[in-house]
Design a protein around this motif. Structure first.
Motif, PDB file in Angstrom:
ATOM      1  N   UNK A  12       0.816  -1.214   0.000  1.00  0.00           N
ATOM      2  CA  UNK A  12       0.000   0.000   0.000  1.00  0.00           C
ATOM      3  C   UNK A  12       0.849   1.264   0.000  1.00  0.00           C
ATOM      4  N   UNK A  13       0.271   2.330   0.561  1.00  0.00           N
ATOM      5  CA  UNK A  13       0.943   3.641   0.509  1.00  0.00           C
ATOM      6  C   UNK A  13       2.332   3.612   1.140  1.00  0.00           C
ATOM      7  N   UNK A  14       2.484   2.766   2.142  1.00  0.00           N
ATOM      8  CA  UNK A  14       3.743   2.724   2.879  1.00  0.00           C
ATOM      9  C   UNK A  14       4.910   2.255   1.996  1.00  0.00           C
ATOM     10  N   UNK A  15       4.571   1.719   0.799  1.00  0.00           N
ATOM     11  CA  UNK A  15       5.651   1.275  -0.091  1.00  0.00           C
ATOM     12  C   UNK A  15       6.538   2.437  -0.547  1.00  0.00           C
ATOM     13  N   UNK A  16       6.040   3.673  -0.368  1.00  0.00           N
ATOM     14  CA  UNK A  16       6.855   4.822  -0.771  1.00  0.00           C
ATOM     15  C   UNK A  16       7.862   5.236   0.284  1.00  0.00           C
ATOM     16  N   UNK A  17       7.925   4.500   1.389  1.00  0.00           N
ATOM     17  CA  UNK A  17       8.976   4.778   2.372  1.00  0.00           C
ATOM     18  C   UNK A  17      10.236   4.018   1.975  1.00  0.00           C
ATOM     19  N   UNK A 187      -4.722   0.165  -3.411  1.00  0.00           N
ATOM     20  CA  UNK A 187      -4.156   1.513  -3.488  1.00  0.00           C
ATOM     21  C   UNK A 187      -3.138   1.614  -4.608  1.00  0.00           C
ATOM     22  N   UNK A 188      -3.249   0.737  -5.568  1.00  0.00           N
ATOM     23  CA  UNK A 188      -2.235   0.702  -6.603  1.00  0.00           C
ATOM     24  C   UNK A 188      -2.471   1.720  -7.702  1.00  0.00           C
ATOM     25  N   UNK A 189      -3.252   2.702  -7.400  1.00  0.00           N
ATOM     26  CA  UNK A 189      -3.350   3.824  -8.310  1.00  0.00           C
ATOM     27  C   UNK A 189      -4.531   3.757  -9.250  1.00  0.00           C
TER      28      UNK A 189
END
Lengths: 263, 676
Positions: A12-17, A187-189
């Protein structure tokens, strides 16, 4: 002093960390669950955690690992409860799925992991043509048949060329329909652009080969999206196994809901 | 940098319909993230954040910190208001941050507006865009965020369909340079006034935001204590001189008094401090131990505008620390205030935190960002900085005792050397010293004394350690509104540069001293924005239109933009920045009150010019600055005697400086230094 190995997911969104961000999340989570983590000596003691291969920022994974050293003999740590307790203390999207005490003298993750399985969708790079499934499959077959695959990449601002062919252990085109489990994070866009799903097993020694490099060799007009690491592998005596096998008798596995979220 | 086209707004614009359902822009945002630096800036997901939700039936606040996420996220003021608003049944607050230029370029290219990081909702979905003004050089970012929100940047161009633009924070004590762009300023502590603004906006929405209703809302808000509505005042000039700022209506106050929370114990916020997923400045638990400062440093705007001192009860501090550590998993807590070593019983509190068995089995360190440094406090520091021991920071601010009397930072050399000796003998290898240059009455002798102090500290350190470093950091002094130095002239960049050059020459062969200095050109731009009047608004707008965002960041700062914009609007840099004011002059912020009598400020300025110090009124008789008497409030201090080791201005012989220790500040400058 004992060591505990934890398998976790990052979705999810946390993959951008970043990898470093994830390390800090774990340090906080271990403190929140009051796990007696061993600290290094000196003026700036650090908790003794060691992570395996760094996951590139922006990629998801259902197969991340870390080893944590526990102070004393760790007898008061109930490993069976650990995955659920940790997941509750971790940010949404990071979930512990399994944990086990390592036998004394076990080698580190960096030493043992030989390859990883990745899955991603190939989409048109900006201004490029959308991928064709058959075309991509043909390119994949050609790439596997070729003796070398030289790609150029920027490393610390310097262009270097590399033959990545030896690092591609397997490469398959799955098809143009999204794999259901690759969309479950929701949340994959929701990108409506046509995509072809690709799966590859890539070596992590002598260095980790990344899906982006494979895409550069496969088709310069395409780029990777929704990249997810699905497995890390230890190759030994012709067989491969994972650093923690979910479901094995000595491995504590998270409650089914967490595993479903992660797999 | 070439700026993106600012003429077209990103979305919405006049005529856009009001929506109550929040739309998530995440599907449009996520595909960009692979192409920008530090994508985690834009994902939200912090522990403590509100879950994505709806604005249905609520007053929506978008609290915007107009700088990068990693600078803005830890801001305690924003987090306090975020919680207070979200505890109300009729409000919902989310957060936004200035997108970094690479992200902004992508957003403008794709027509994506400014968004919240909680629900990833477009800024125009909110009723209020509220900005935290912590530094003047963020003003161009404020304009950029308003524009990215799809809202007209000038308040006079906004209609009933546009969100209300609110601003607060320390810089609001001279609101005039950005008065043209802000609908309402909240002056002083924001805890209470945000509720009143919410009430008024709720009524406005209930009334359907009809044509003309915006003006009525603003006039209603102008009557709320602590709210300043620039459009309700006429500003009159005579040539270059400002001659009057007068309310347009009789029910609008001629002077806006700041709001002050009398009892900090009633506001134990933040209760759920946000824990970011990515690296930010001040990445630790922060617990505010008191607000206000009466040390009386004459250059310090924060100390002047936040009086009186209001301590949080020690028991509440302990509770907030214990809860916070347990909840966040941090292993470091900072006890924040403008001078935390002056907190009554600080020693017991910090020892209690370190020894607290409920803290668990990991080492916890306590940092005191503004620790008064003497043997007493360095002693505490050595006990409490268990987890990490990097460096100690002392802020003597000026090189000579004479100049320290001018600025009322009453520290003797012996005090500094005692503190430094204590630090080096207890294991620290690195000491940072902070100084200002360009102070009123400063001579080259004063400037060069900075080199002497730094060199002497290295010599002390070498008695204890083989290799020591003393980092001397020199910033250019910028006079601020609402301080005794509001009348002072600011040095030119050439003068500041020459003084830095003197120090560089003096320290060329000293290997133990690392000299660092703040860009004197940035001090000039800060000077323009700090003491400007409403005419400076056109300059800020022009700097922004020409791409001058992130002016706090050296890689984006451009003095030329400011100089050219001043010239283009016929304004004199000398007149605004390098000119000493006299008492009869009407200052642009005179209609904004921090509670301080002008007599007090003027007397302090006159005392400064003859190098005469003033005592701290917390422990000595009142000299009636106005902050307590004017508002009928008092210092809230648990102990009637100063903490061990004495304190500035408490009974010492001022002719020789007394037993005055140095303060130890890290936070604000640590932040400045964290920037490349």
């Amino acid at each position: 002093m004992s060591r505990i190995r934890v398998r976790f997911a990052k979705l999810g969104k946390v993959r951008w960390t970043s990898h470093r961000d994830v390390a800090r999340m774990w340090e906080r989570a271990f403190r929140r669950v009051q796990l007696p983590v061993a600290y290094s000596e000196g003026f700036s003691p650090r908790p003794r955690l060691s992570f395996g291969l760094a996951l590139p920022t922006g990629c998801e994974s259902v197969a991340e690992y870390l080893d944590v050293e526990v102070a004393g003999d760790g007898v008061d740590v109930d490993v069976r409860l650990l995955p659920d307790r940790l997941s509750a203390a971790l940010p949404a999207g990071v979930d512990a799925v399994a944990a086990a005490v390592l036998p004394p003298g076990s080698p580190s993750l960096q030493e043992v992991v030989d390859s990883c399985t990745w899955r991603w969708s190939a989409v048109a790079a900006e201004g490029g043509l959308p991928p064709g499934e058959d075309d991509l499959a043909a390119r994949a077959a050609a790439l596997l048949a070729a003796p070398t695959a030289v790609v150029t990449r920027a490393r610390k601002g310097v262009e270097t060329t590399d033959d990545i062919r030896p690092g591609i252990l397997d490469l398959r085109v799955l098809g143009s329909v999204a794999c259901p489990e690759s969309r479950d994070s929701g949340e994959s866009g929701g990108d409506p652009s046509p995509a072809v799903w690709v799966e590859a097993e890539l070596a992590s020694k002598p260095r980790s080969l990344r899906p982006a490099e494979v895409m550069a060799a496969l088709s310069p007009g395409l780029e990777e999206r929704d990249v997810r690491r699905t497995h890390q592998w230890i190759l030994r005596d012709g067989a491969r196994r994972e650093p923690l096998t979910v479901g094995a008798p000595d491995v504590a596995t998270a409650a089914p809901h967490a595993w479903e979220r992660a797999s | 940098m070439t700026g993106p086209d600012r003429r077209t707004s990103a979305s919405g614009g006049p005529g856009a319909t009001l929506t109550t359902d929040m739309t998530s822009l995440w599907p449009q945002i996520e595909p960009i993230l692979a192409q920008v630096q530090k994508p985690a800036r834009y994902i939200g997901c912090e522990d403590g954040a509100v879950a994505p939700g709806t604005l249905e039936g609520k007053v929506g606040w978008l609290l915007v910190y107009p700088d990068s996420y990693e600078v803005g996220l830890p801001n305690q003021g924003l987090q306090i208001l975020y919680e207070i608003l979200n505890e109300r049944g009729d409000a919902r607050a989310e957060r936004g941050y200035a997108p970094w230029p690479d992200m902004e370029a992508q957003m403008r290219r794709r027509g994506l507006p400014l968004f919240s990081v909680d629900s990833h909702a477009p800024a125009r979905d909110f009723d209020i865009l509220a900005f935290n003004l912590s530094a003047e050089l963020v003003y161009t970012n404020v304009l950029n965020c308003i524009d990215l929100a799809g809202v007209p940047v000038r308040a006079s161009d906004r209609g009933p369909e546009d969100p209300l633009v609110v601003a607060g924070g320390h810089c609001a004590f001279n609101p005039e340079p950005i008065a043209d762009f802000v609908d309402v300023f909240a002056i002083g502590d924001g805890e209470e006034v945000v509720g009143q603004i919410t009430d008024a906006v709720r009524e406005w929405k209930a009334g359907g935001r009809t044509a003309g209703s915006r003006g009525r809302l603003l006039r209603d808000l102008a009557r709320v204590a602590g709210a300043y509505v620039p459009s309700c005042y006429d500003v009159v000039y005579d040539g270059a001189d400002l001659v009057a700022v007068t309310p347009r209506w009789p029910d609008v106050p001629a002077r806006v008094e700041k709001r002050t929370v009398a009892d900090l114990a009633a506001w134990p916020y933040p209760k759920n401090q946000l824990v970011p997923l990515t690296e930010v400045v001040h990445d630790r638990l922060n617990v505010e131990v008191f607000r206000g400062c009466t040390r009386g440093c004459r250059f310090c705007q924060a100390g002047m505008i936040t009086r009186p001192v209001r301590e949080r009860p020690a028991a509440q501090v302990r509770e907030m620390v214990a809860d916070g550590l347990r909840r966040t998993g941090y292993d470091e807590v900072s006890l924040t205030s403008l001078s935390s070593a002056d907190f009554s019983g600080v020693e017991d509190v910090v020892r209690g935190i370190v020894a607290d068995p409920s803290a668990g089995r990991f080492p916890v360190s306590v940092s005191l960002p503004s620790l008064r440094v003497d043997a007493f406090t360095v002693g505490i520091a050595s006990e409490i900085q268990r987890a990490r021991r990097t460096g100690l920071t002392f802020a003597p601010e000026a090189g000579t005792w004479r100049l320290r009397q001018v600025i009322n930072k009453l520290i003797r050399e012996e005090d500094l050397y005692g503190a430094v000796e204590s630090a080096f003998s207890q294991g620290w290898r690195r000491v940072k010293l902070y100084f200002l240059t360009g102070l009123p009455t400063e001579t080259d002798e004063d400037t060069l004394a900075i080199a002497e102090l730094a060199r002497a500290c290295v010599a002390i350190g070498r008695r204890y350690q083989r290799s020591v470093t003393v980092a001397a950091s020199v910033g250019g002094f910028v006079p601020k509104a609402q301080t005794p130095f509001q009348w002072a002239r600011q040095d030119t960049p050439a003068e500041l540069g020459r003084k830095v050059g003197l120090l560089r020459d003096a320290l060329r062969r000293d290997r133990g001293v690392q000299l660092r200095w703040h860009d004197p050109r940035a001090s000039l731009a800060e000077g323009i924005a700090s003491r400007g009047d409403r005419r400076v608004g056109a300059v800020i707008e022009e700097v922004w239109r020409r791409g001058g965002t992130f002016q706090e960041w050296s890689e984006h700062f451009s003095l030329d933009l400011w100089i050219e914009a001043m010239a283009a609007h016929g304004l004199s840099v000398d007149w605004y920045v390098h000119r000493e004011r006299d008492r009869p002059e009407l200052l642009p912020w005179a209609h904004i009150s921090a509670g301080l009598h002008e007599d007090y400020l003027w007397q302090e300025w006159q005392d400064a010019l003859v190098a005469s110090g003033t005592e701290d009124c917390r422990w000595t008789p009142c000299y009636d600055c106005g902050a307590c008497t004017g508002y009928g409030i008092e210092h809230v201090v648990a102990s009637a005697t100063p903490p061990a080791g004495g304190s500035q201005g408490t009974g010492q012989d001022l002719s020789r400086g007394g037993e005055v220790p140095v303060t130890f500040r890290a936070h604000r400058r640590e932040l400045a230094e964290a920037r490349p």
